[in-house]
Design a protein around this motif. Structure first.
Motif, PDB file in Angstrom:
ATOM      1  N   HIS A 195     -11.660 -20.261  19.034  1.00  0.00           N
ATOM      2  CA  HIS A 195     -11.150 -19.751  17.754  1.00  0.00           C
ATOM      3  C   HIS A 195     -12.178 -19.944  16.637  1.00  0.00           C
ATOM      4  CE1 HIS A 195      -8.052 -18.495  14.924  1.00  0.00           C
ATOM      5  NE2 HIS A 195      -8.315 -19.554  14.179  1.00  0.00           N
ATOM      6  N   SER A 249      -8.235 -15.455  11.080  1.00  0.00           N
ATOM      7  CA  SER A 249      -7.194 -16.468  11.233  1.00  0.00           C
ATOM      8  C   SER A 249      -6.162 -16.332  10.105  1.00  0.00           C
ATOM      9  CB  SER A 249      -7.832 -17.862  11.276  1.00  0.00           C
ATOM     10  OG  SER A 249      -6.921 -18.820  11.749  1.00  0.00           O
ATOM     11  N   GLY A 269     -10.942 -18.048   6.997  1.00  0.00           N
ATOM     12  CA  GLY A 269      -9.918 -18.749   7.734  1.00  0.00           C
ATOM     13  C   GLY A 269      -9.569 -20.096   7.126  1.00  0.00           C
TER      14      GLY A 269
END
Length: 230
Positions: free
Chosen positions: A208, A111, A41
């Motif tokens: 997240h 992500s 990510g």
């Protein structure tokens, strides 16, 4: 994994000098049963993504003969970051098809890494590479598509299934197609509190960043990957 490019001169040497030269060619067979391609990510340093470490470790221990490759790309906010990752991922698979035609691949994106993975499998759909892809897995996916049966929350429930990712409106074609949904190869994990995959806010919320530390997420991911490569 190591790929060896053989020149005509080396091949000729193998023919002319017998077993000793032939032994030098064994690297051609240095292939794995499967490779897990991890796309990290935004902001993670080059190397293994924290989001997948547990599930990758479990899969490699459970299904022998596999290895991991960390896709090389900036993982930053530059405009060309994602495309660099797409090119590295696709080049890796295309090269693998030439040198290790029986090798399978699992593509894991976290992500921005999910955007890389989604773009790559879109490009590879309908090509020989598609058959070589045994699994795709996304966490914190900003291009999550509402209503897909491949989406589960952090405990395996369906509470996040009715949400579009925060970036899907910018380019709906990047979202996972029904072709991949019905293939049985895909798993999309979206935490209940993750603003990125639920589309609540462009600023990532705390959940997240917690996929790699959530045991149930790592278990879900490992079970999917093991089932696809066993």
């Amino acid at each position: 994994m190591r790929f060896t490019v053989l020149s005509s001169a080396i091949l000729l040497a193998a023919v002319n000098f017998g077993d000793s030269a032939a032994a030098a060619l064994k690297d051609v067979d240095d292939c794995s049963k499967y490779v897990l391609l991890s796309v990290r990510g935004t902001g993670e340093k080059q190397g293994p993504s924290i989001g997948f470490k547990g599930m990758i470790s479990t899969t490699l221990k459970t299904v022998k003969g596999g290895t991991e490759y960390d896709v090389v790309y900036p993982a930053n906010t530059d405009r060309n970051s994602t495309q660099i990752g797409v090119e590295d991922l696709e080049n890796y698979i295309h090269h693998g098809l030439q040198t290790c035609p029986n090798q399978k691949y699992g593509i894991l994106g976290y992500s921005q890494g999910a955007t890389v993975a989604l773009t790559a499998i879109k490009d590879l759909t309908g090509t020989p590479a598609e058959d070589a892809i045994g699994a795709v897995l996304f966490i914190g996916n900003p291009f999550q598509v509402r209503g897909q049966l491949t989406t589960f929350n952090q405990t395996g429930g369906d509470s996040t299934r009715d949400y579009n990712g925060v970036l899907l409106f910018t380019n709906p074609s990047i979202g996972l197609s029904e072709h991949w949904v019905i293939s049985g190869k895909a798993l999309n994990i979206c935490d209940d509190g993750d603003s990125v995959c639920t589309g609540v806010d462009q600023l990532p919320s705390r959940p997240h960043y917690l996929y790699g530390f959530t045991a149930t997420v790592q278990k879900l991911g490992a079970e999917h990957l093991v089932s696809r490569f066993k």
